[in-house]
Design a protein around this motif. Structure first.
Motif, PDB file in Angstrom:
ATOM      1  N   MET A  22       0.840  -1.197   0.000  1.00 36.37           N
ATOM      2  CA  MET A  22       0.000   0.000   0.000  1.00 36.37           C
ATOM      3  C   MET A  22       0.875   1.247   0.000  1.00 36.37           C
ATOM      4  O   MET A  22       2.053   1.200   0.318  1.00 36.37           O
ATOM      5  CB  MET A  22      -0.902   0.025   1.241  1.00 36.37           C
ATOM      6  N   HIS A  23       0.241   2.369  -0.286  1.00 39.39           N
ATOM      7  CA  HIS A  23       0.917   3.661  -0.247  1.00 39.39           C
ATOM      8  C   HIS A  23       0.949   4.144   1.206  1.00 39.39           C
ATOM      9  O   HIS A  23      -0.020   3.924   1.955  1.00 39.39           O
ATOM     10  CB  HIS A  23       0.151   4.661  -1.134  1.00 39.39           C
ATOM     11  N   ARG A  57      -2.935  -6.143   5.066  1.00 42.09           N
ATOM     12  CA  ARG A  57      -3.154  -7.033   3.918  1.00 42.09           C
ATOM     13  C   ARG A  57      -4.596  -7.542   3.890  1.00 42.09           C
ATOM     14  O   ARG A  57      -5.209  -7.670   2.826  1.00 42.09           O
ATOM     15  CB  ARG A  57      -2.184  -8.205   3.964  1.00 42.09           C
ATOM     16  N   GLU A  58      -5.152  -7.849   5.070  1.00 38.58           N
ATOM     17  CA  GLU A  58      -6.536  -8.310   5.146  1.00 38.58           C
ATOM     18  C   GLU A  58      -7.492  -7.193   4.733  1.00 38.58           C
ATOM     19  O   GLU A  58      -8.474  -7.436   4.023  1.00 38.58           O
ATOM     20  CB  GLU A  58      -6.861  -8.809   6.553  1.00 38.58           C
ATOM     21  N   ILE A  59      -7.217  -5.968   5.148  1.00 37.31           N
ATOM     22  CA  ILE A  59      -8.047  -4.826   4.752  1.00 37.31           C
ATOM     23  C   ILE A  59      -8.007  -4.671   3.237  1.00 37.31           C
ATOM     24  O   ILE A  59      -9.049  -4.483   2.591  1.00 37.31           O
ATOM     25  CB  ILE A  59      -7.569  -3.534   5.459  1.00 37.31           C
ATOM     26  N   GLN A  60      -6.831  -4.790   2.671  1.00 38.42           N
ATOM     27  CA  GLN A  60      -6.689  -4.680   1.221  1.00 38.42           C
ATOM     28  C   GLN A  60      -7.456  -5.805   0.509  1.00 38.42           C
ATOM     29  O   GLN A  60      -8.145  -5.586  -0.484  1.00 38.42           O
ATOM     30  CB  GLN A  60      -5.210  -4.713   0.837  1.00 38.42           C
ATOM     31  N   ARG A  61      -7.375  -7.016   1.026  1.00 40.81           N
ATOM     32  CA  ARG A  61      -8.084  -8.152   0.427  1.00 40.81           C
ATOM     33  C   ARG A  61      -9.596  -7.931   0.479  1.00 40.81           C
ATOM     34  O   ARG A  61     -10.306  -8.124  -0.515  1.00 40.81           O
ATOM     35  CB  ARG A  61      -7.724  -9.448   1.156  1.00 40.81           C
ATOM     36  N   SER A  63     -11.191  -5.159   0.698  1.00 41.13           N
ATOM     37  CA  SER A  63     -11.558  -4.035  -0.156  1.00 41.13           C
ATOM     38  C   SER A  63     -11.497  -4.406  -1.635  1.00 41.13           C
ATOM     39  O   SER A  63     -12.462  -4.208  -2.375  1.00 41.13           O
ATOM     40  CB  SER A  63     -10.623  -2.863   0.122  1.00 41.13           C
ATOM     41  N   GLN A  64     -10.392  -4.980  -2.067  1.00 44.75           N
ATOM     42  CA  GLN A  64     -10.190  -5.240  -3.497  1.00 44.75           C
ATOM     43  C   GLN A  64     -10.876  -6.523  -3.966  1.00 44.75           C
ATOM     44  O   GLN A  64     -11.533  -6.535  -4.996  1.00 44.75           O
ATOM     45  CB  GLN A  64      -8.701  -5.289  -3.815  1.00 44.75           C
TER      46      GLN A  64
END
Length: 146
Positions: A22-23, A57-61, A63-64
């Motif tokens: 992430m940024h 990583r879980e938040i990104q998963r 979300s995406q």
């Protein structure tokens, strides 16, 4: 706490951003929203733990891959935290129930032994005890033993 465990806040924001894919600005936003709460240095700099990286990583998963918005993700994370706390409380209470059950069994065993002793022929021969005075000591004996 293990200084090198999963909860040790050791990664600066640039490293945490790289590890999570992430940024850094996204990490700051998630911190402000309370989705991830990294440790802080004395100068208020963020320090992320490996547990924080996994959470990012879980938040990104979510979300995406799952298409869940950040409000939904926050709700999911809150429910997961609550569930973990409840599991810990259930485990604590189970231990307490087991401990109390053991104490109850022990008390029942003592009561059963006392009941057996009370019902033996020697103890029921003179059911009523009367005091006998001898100097300054009181001695008890059964009425039938006069």
């Amino acid at each position: 706490m293990d200084p090198f465990g999963d909860d040790s806040p050791v990664y600066v924001i640039s490293v945490a951003a790289e590890l999570s894919g992430m940024h850094p600005q996204t990490l700051r936003t998630y911190d402000r929203m309370g989705l991830v709460s990294p440790g802080r240095t004395s100068g208020r700099g963020r320090r992320y733990s490996m547990r924080d990286i996994v959470m990012l990583r879980e938040i990104q998963r979510l979300s995406q891959d799952e298409g869940i918005n950040l409000a939904g993700i926050r709700h999911i994370l809150d429910l997961q935290r609550e569930s973990e706390a409840l599991r810990a409380e259930v485990a604590r209470l189970r231990g307490l129930v087991e401990e109390l059950g053991n104490e109850l069994e022990s008390t029942r065993a003592v009561a059963a032994r006392l009941a057996r002793l009370k019902n033996t022929p020697e103890s029921t021969a003179g059911a009523e005890l009367v005091p006998i005075r001898q100097t300054s000591v009181v001695v008890w004996r059964s009425r039938g033993e006069e």
